[in-house]
Design an enzyme around this catalytic site. Structure first.
Site, short mmCIF file in Angstrom:
data_model
loop_
_atom_site.label_atom_id
_atom_site.label_comp_id
_atom_site.label_asym_id
_atom_site.label_seq_id
_atom_site.Cartn_x
_atom_site.Cartn_y
_atom_site.Cartn_z
N GLU A 20 -12.49 63.30 30.32
CA GLU A 20 -11.57 64.26 31.33
C GLU A 20 -10.18 64.65 30.47
OE1 GLU A 20 -9.66 63.58 34.76
OE2 GLU A 20 -11.24 63.56 33.72
N SER A 38 33.94 83.98 30.78
CA SER A 38 34.29 82.54 30.99
C SER A 38 34.43 82.69 32.61
CB SER A 38 35.22 81.88 30.84
OG SER A 38 35.16 81.69 29.01
N LYS A 64 27.31 73.87 37.86
CA LYS A 64 27.76 74.44 36.59
C LYS A 64 27.34 73.95 35.39
CE LYS A 64 32.56 76.30 34.60
NZ LYS A 64 31.70 75.07 33.22
N LYS A 105 35.80 73.88 40.42
CA LYS A 105 35.79 72.19 40.10
C LYS A 105 36.21 70.92 40.30
CE LYS A 105 35.66 73.11 34.94
NZ LYS A 105 35.06 72.84 33.98
#
Length: 651
Positions: free
Chosen positions: A33, A79, A103, A296
């Site tokens: 297998e 950023s 995020k 956020k």
């Protein structure tokens, strides 16, 4: 099924089978297998041109470096501008198709592929210069080492460690100062190791979130098309949804609803314009690109009243303050407690019973105190440990004040000894995980091993505990009752005597004819005289039983135990014989039980077939496994369980 998805199924299955066979001397797949699945994976890799990290078809060597070289990014990694207001995000989206994704809270990595192979991996660093971590990236759990595309590919993604792996790694660290604060810190340290063998053990995952460059590929001016193409090359892409301003609310609700069940850290969402040309035409500010925006979570804050401070001791000796307050609804769940972490924070918040406080969930998950509105500061910090009643003293560690139990024998510091006692090779009590033991000990339910067998005293309190209930309690009680009938070697090993492992416990019990009184009163000379025992083991063994407190606790425990009778009749056909056990078993609960059966009758069990082996036990006597082949080469009989039991005189 998608071919890459099938590859992701095969790799862990084959790796688990390989580990079981080569490292643990057991088989979970027959050779036939295993070979069949291995060939299937090999064919899929050839067909797709993709080789995923961890594939048993390739071997990634470990390498240690003196330092991580630094390298400048071809284009600065900026950023993202961010907001907590949905309407600001809606205004950004306007009438443009936009991709909303997690995020992720980890470490950003840039990958470069050439000629279908991973050439380079660099961390984000300060956005201008990062560190080259190529060796480490090659041992991430899910990065493709080879892809079908042969041109130059540059992409960005997030390296993360899951919450469950974070807890496992932290639980293995006894020193509280050495524990990691969160998965992101752990991931950052793991990704930037100088020795990638350490990285390999940390289970780092990579999720692509941006395709920077892929020459001569038509992405139809669509970021979503780029994501789909990356998936076709074997990459895991961050979960995303396409939205417009009209569908934004339901999409935000979808993501927020998943946070509590996610096993990965995230600190918000990212919105990215799908139209590549339009997004790039917007350019960037000095700090942010204009084609993407971060969202956020807006903290949901509730006002409540502080009812008490619960002092929770830990195995490190720290006694941590936990705020108990009037229950409030936060992010869809009822919350009534939050960790205050240490004495410094307690003093900074000037907490007192009856104060009005504001609470929230950090990242919508972890309850925290945001503010104390009344600041009465009327708390008395305990001078005694709530578990052992020993002295509790405030100490300063790295400029942070913490409350510590000063008693070295506090039960709270002995979690590991209780964990060993209930483990499979010792008393084998299901349902008493380390976390559950810690809760029981902190609440005073368990002070020594014997108390485990009197847990019914606290039944009402246990069934009300989080994660417990009537069924869980009854299952635990049944498991404890079952464990009370045991073997002497299991008990001796479970006591946690220094340097006395499973094998040593069995040898000592056999040498003293399974007579507990003789074992307890044995001298160092008598223990040293046992084959395989030396002065170190003899000293720790006799020191344990000469300790008055240990003897009292053992007597308490023995009132709850009975022992299996050991058959030691003369002429036992198993005595002096050497066995190897492989494959699955049917008449015994597991192979460890077969091993115990043989050793109790004077036989010996080893892991590999050699010329000294007398019998190989394998129910699949006709299999072509390596052990069967070796046994046949050496003329060693291969016994099924039925034949073995006949040999032992049981049938």
């Amino acid at each position: 099924m998608d071919k890459t998805a099938r590859m992701k199924e095969l790799i862990p299955l084959l790796n688990e089978a390989g580990k079981a066979y080569y490292q643990e001397d057991r088989e979970i797949l027959s050779n036939y297998e295993y070979d069949r699945l291995y060939d299937e994976l090999l064919a899929l890799e050839k067909d797709t041109g993709i080789t995923l990290a961890g594939s048993p078809t390739v071997s990634v060597g470990y390498e240690a470096l003196n330092e991580l070289p630094k390298e400048a990014h071809e284009s600065p990694m900026l950023s993202l501008d961010k907001t907590k207001e949905i309407e600001t995000l809606r205004e950004f989206i306007g009438d443009h198709k936009t991709l909303i994704s997690w995020k992720l809270d980890g470490l950003t990595i840039v990958l470069t592929y050439r000629d279908g192979e991973l050439q380079k991996a660099v961390t984000r660093g300060n956005g201008v210069v990062g560190e080259v971590i190529t060796n480490n990236a090659k041992v991430f759990r899910n990065i493709p080492l080879q892809i079908a595309y042969k041109g130059e590919l540059i992409l960005r993604g997030e390296a993360i460690i899951t919450y469950s792996d974070f807890r496992k790694i932290n639980d293995a660290i006894d020193d509280v100062d050495a524990k990691y604060k969160n998965p992101r810190n752990l991931c950052s340290g793991s990704v930037r190791q100088l020795n990638n063998r350490i990285t390999a053990g940390r289970n780092v995952y990579f999720y692509a979130f941006s395709l920077v460059h892929a020459e001569n590929v038509d992405f139809q001016n669509s970021r979503e098309c780029q994501f789909q193409w990356l998936e076709s090359q074997g990459f895991d892409v961050v979960e995303y949804r396409a939205v417009t301003e009209a569908t934004l609310d339901e999409t935000i609700a979808y993501f927020s609803g998943k946070i509590a069940e996610n096993d990965f850290p995230s600190d918000g969402l990212v919105a990215l314009y799908d139209d590549i040309a339009y997004g790039e035409s917007l350019g960037r500010t000095a700090k942010f690109p204009r084609n993407a925006f971060a969202f956020k979570w807006k903290d949901e804050i509730r006002e409540t009243v502080l009812k008490e401070i619960e002092w929770s001791p830990s195995r490190t000796g720290l006694i941590n303050p936990v705020a108990i307050f009037e229950p409030v609804e936060l992010e869809g769940t009822t919350v009534s407690r939050a960790s205050v972490h240490n004495i410094s924070i307690l003093k900074e918040l000037e907490l007192g019973i009856g104060d009005k406080i504001q609470v929230y969930k950090a990242n919508m998950i972890i309850p925290q105190i945001a503010e104390n509105l009344t600041r009465s500061g009327n708390l008395d910090i305990p001078k005694k440990c709530p578990v052992c009643q020993g002295e509790a003293r405030i100490q300063k560690t790295n400029d942070v004040e913490v409350l510590c139990c000063m008693n070295p024998c506090c039960q709270a510091k002995k979690i590991k000894s209780f964990t060993l006692f209930v483990s499979r090779d010792a008393m084998n009590i299901d349902g008493l995980s380390e976390a559950t033991l810690e809760k029981f000990i902190m609440k005073g339910f368990i002070k020594d091993f014997g108390d485990i067998y009197e847990i019914e005293k606290f039944r009402d309190a246990i069934v009300k505990m989080e994660g417990f209930g009537e069924k869980s309690y009854e299952n635990l009680k049944a498991s404890i009752e079952k464990s009370s009938h045991t073997t002497l070697p299991r008990l001796i090993y479970g006591l946690g005597i220094a340097n006395v492992g499973v094998a040593n416990a069995k040898v000592i019990c056999k040498a003293f004819a399974y007579d507990l009184e003789k074992i307890i009163h044995a001298t160092q000379e008598e223990i040293s005289a046992v084959e395989g025992m030396g002065p170190v083991i003899a000293e720790s063994f006799t020191r344990y039983f000469s300790d008055k407190e240990n003897r009292v606790k053992l007597e308490h425990l023995l009132t709850h135990l009975t022992f299996e009778e050991v058959k030691r009749e003369a002429g036992n056909p198993l005595a002096g014989k050497q066995f190897v056990i492989t494959g699955s078993v049917h008449h015994f609960s597991n192979r460890s039980a077969v091993k115990e059966y043989i050793e109790a009758r004077g036989g010996k069990v080893t892991g590999s077939v050699t010329s000294k082996t007398d019998y190989l036990i394998n129910n699949d006597t006709a299999s072509s496994s390596s052990k069967n082949k070796k046994a046949k080469e050496l003329g060693i009989p291969i016994l099924s369980e039925e034949v073995f039991l006949q040999l032992a005189g049981e049938q």
